[in-house]
Scaffold this motif. Structure first.
Motif, mmCIF file in Angstrom:
data_model
loop_
_atom_site.group_PDB
_atom_site.id
_atom_site.type_symbol
_atom_site.label_atom_id
_atom_site.label_comp_id
_atom_site.label_asym_id
_atom_site.label_seq_id
_atom_site.Cartn_x
_atom_site.Cartn_y
_atom_site.Cartn_z
ATOM 1 N N SER A 88 0.832 -1.206 0.000
ATOM 2 C CA SER A 88 0.000 0.000 0.000
ATOM 3 C C SER A 88 0.866 1.256 0.000
ATOM 4 O O SER A 88 1.929 1.288 0.616
ATOM 5 N N VAL A 89 0.396 2.294 -0.691
ATOM 6 C CA VAL A 89 1.096 3.584 -0.692
ATOM 7 C C VAL A 89 0.124 4.687 -0.291
ATOM 8 O O VAL A 89 -1.095 4.565 -0.486
ATOM 9 N N ALA A 90 0.660 5.775 0.257
ATOM 10 C CA ALA A 90 -0.173 6.827 0.844
ATOM 11 C C ALA A 90 -1.132 7.450 -0.162
ATOM 12 O O ALA A 90 -2.260 7.807 0.179
ATOM 13 N N GLY A 91 -0.702 7.588 -1.411
ATOM 14 C CA GLY A 91 -1.537 8.238 -2.423
ATOM 15 C C GLY A 91 -2.825 7.508 -2.739
ATOM 16 O O GLY A 91 -3.724 8.074 -3.368
ATOM 17 N N GLU A 92 -2.945 6.262 -2.288
ATOM 18 C CA GLU A 92 -4.174 5.509 -2.521
ATOM 19 C C GLU A 92 -5.271 5.856 -1.519
ATOM 20 O O GLU A 92 -6.437 5.508 -1.718
ATOM 21 N N PHE A 93 -4.909 6.542 -0.432
ATOM 22 C CA PHE A 93 -5.860 6.777 0.659
ATOM 23 C C PHE A 93 -6.242 8.247 0.819
ATOM 24 O O PHE A 93 -6.830 8.624 1.816
ATOM 25 N N VAL A 94 -5.916 9.062 -0.183
ATOM 26 C CA VAL A 94 -6.152 10.498 -0.080
ATOM 27 C C VAL A 94 -7.630 10.818 0.155
ATOM 28 O O VAL A 94 -7.965 11.760 0.874
ATOM 29 N N TYR A 95 -8.522 10.022 -0.450
ATOM 30 C CA TYR A 95 -9.953 10.301 -0.332
ATOM 31 C C TYR A 95 -10.634 9.481 0.771
ATOM 32 O O TYR A 95 -11.852 9.500 0.883
ATOM 33 N N ASP A 96 -9.856 8.759 1.564
ATOM 34 C CA ASP A 96 -10.425 7.951 2.655
ATOM 35 C C ASP A 96 -10.484 8.771 3.935
ATOM 36 O O ASP A 96 -9.451 9.202 4.452
ATOM 37 N N HIS A 97 -11.682 8.956 4.434
ATOM 38 C CA HIS A 97 -11.885 9.707 5.683
ATOM 39 C C HIS A 97 -12.842 8.921 6.582
ATOM 40 O O HIS A 97 -14.042 8.985 6.384
ATOM 41 N N PRO A 98 -12.354 8.173 7.568
ATOM 42 C CA PRO A 98 -10.939 7.931 7.892
ATOM 43 C C PRO A 98 -10.404 6.751 7.083
ATOM 44 O O PRO A 98 -11.165 5.959 6.544
ATOM 45 N N PHE A 99 -9.094 6.635 6.997
ATOM 46 C CA PHE A 99 -8.482 5.481 6.333
ATOM 47 C C PHE A 99 -8.690 4.240 7.186
ATOM 48 O O PHE A 99 -8.971 4.329 8.381
ATOM 49 N N GLN A 100 -8.528 3.076 6.569
ATOM 50 C CA GLN A 100 -8.801 1.806 7.247
ATOM 51 C C GLN A 100 -7.550 0.935 7.322
ATOM 52 O O GLN A 100 -7.616 -0.272 7.100
ATOM 53 N N TRP A 101 -6.397 1.548 7.593
ATOM 54 C CA TRP A 101 -5.155 0.786 7.582
ATOM 55 C C TRP A 101 -5.209 -0.398 8.542
ATOM 56 O O TRP A 101 -5.235 -1.531 8.129
ATOM 57 N N GLY A 102 -5.208 -0.137 9.809
ATOM 58 C CA GLY A 102 -5.339 -1.195 10.811
ATOM 59 C C GLY A 102 -4.130 -2.102 10.914
ATOM 60 O O GLY A 102 -3.202 -2.053 10.112
ATOM 61 N N SER A 103 -4.164 -2.949 11.918
ATOM 62 C CA SER A 103 -3.098 -3.926 12.132
ATOM 63 C C SER A 103 -3.648 -5.278 12.571
ATOM 64 O O SER A 103 -2.921 -6.244 12.670
ATOM 65 N N LYS A 104 -4.940 -5.342 12.842
ATOM 66 C CA LYS A 104 -5.575 -6.582 13.318
ATOM 67 C C LYS A 104 -6.023 -7.409 12.129
ATOM 68 O O LYS A 104 -6.730 -6.925 11.257
ATOM 69 N N ARG A 105 -5.601 -8.670 12.088
ATOM 70 C CA ARG A 105 -5.972 -9.546 10.984
ATOM 71 C C ARG A 105 -6.487 -10.883 11.488
ATOM 72 O O ARG A 105 -5.769 -11.876 11.470
ATOM 73 N N THR A 106 -7.713 -10.883 11.937
ATOM 74 C CA THR A 106 -8.371 -12.165 12.162
ATOM 75 C C THR A 106 -8.684 -12.775 10.803
ATOM 76 O O THR A 106 -8.580 -13.985 10.601
#
Length: 209
Positions: A96-114
């Motif tokens: 993933s790169v930052a430019g893909e999330f410019v229109y995400d409010h809020p972004f959904q990066w996260g760290s939990k992977r069930t």
């Protein structure tokens, strides 16, 4: 002659290390300065502030699906951030790169992977696969512990929600036009929440492969 037993004066290490309040203030100051030095330049860096080529604002139906994704707490089990490690890119695709999330409010990066990361799930499966999976995940993934979301098929999207939602996003920089906002209600009319969620899943991460 210097008296080694004399009390410390001035701004010395001893004075800092023996004064809890002063130590806390200085630690907070160092953290604040370090944070600003790392974060502020990102506001002026095109790779983090400009959309990647091919990245567009979510359409009305996709935006409705994203809101359902948030409402149902999908982010609690699925991240949307592929890290630049070989094990991750082999399984999920390009990192993933930052430019893909410019229109995400809020972004959904996260760290939990069930469950698996979903950032590159767009186009990976058919719409019908997603519908079956959401209705009963074990029909396509027998070992899945994901709950079923069968009620989404019966619940319609509320057209009245879309124009205010898109107007709010435009205020924070998402370039929706007046026409797109005016037509939003018609786009989602007679669509179910299942339709919307599938539309959102199918657009994830398609700008970069």
């Amino acid at each position: 002659m210097k008296d080694d037993n004399a009390p410390a004066t001035g701004f010395s290490h001893e004075k800092i290390e023996t004064n809890n309040f002063l130590m806390i203030i200085l630690i907070l100051l160092v953290i604040a300065v370090g944070g600003l030095v790392e974060i502020v330049p990102l506001f002026f860096q095109k790779s983090t502030t400009m959309p990647l080529e091919g990245v567009k604002p979510y359409g009305a139906l996709q935006l409705a699906g994203r809101d359902i994704y948030l409402r149902e707490g999908c982010y609690n089990c699925h991240s949307q951030m592929i890290r630049p490690f070989r094990a991750e890119t082999l399984r999920y695709g390009h990192y993933s790169v930052a430019g893909e999330f410019v229109y995400d409010h809020p972004f959904q990066w996260g760290s939990k992977r069930t469950g698996p990361d979903l950032h590159r799930v767009g186009g990976k499966y058919t719409d019908e696969w997603h519908r079956i999976h959401l209705n009963n995940p074990r029909d396509v993934v027998p070992e899945s512990n994901m709950p079923a979301y069968s009620w989404l098929e019966k619940k319609p999207v509320d057209p009245a929600d879309m124009a205010p939602r898109m107007t709010a996003l435009r205020r924070v920089g998402v370039p929706y036009t007046d026409t797109e906002i005016a037509e939003a209600a018609g786009v989602v009319k007679d669509k179910t929440e299942m339709d919307a969620l599938v539309a959102y899943l199918q657009v994830m991460g398609k700008a970069l492969k």
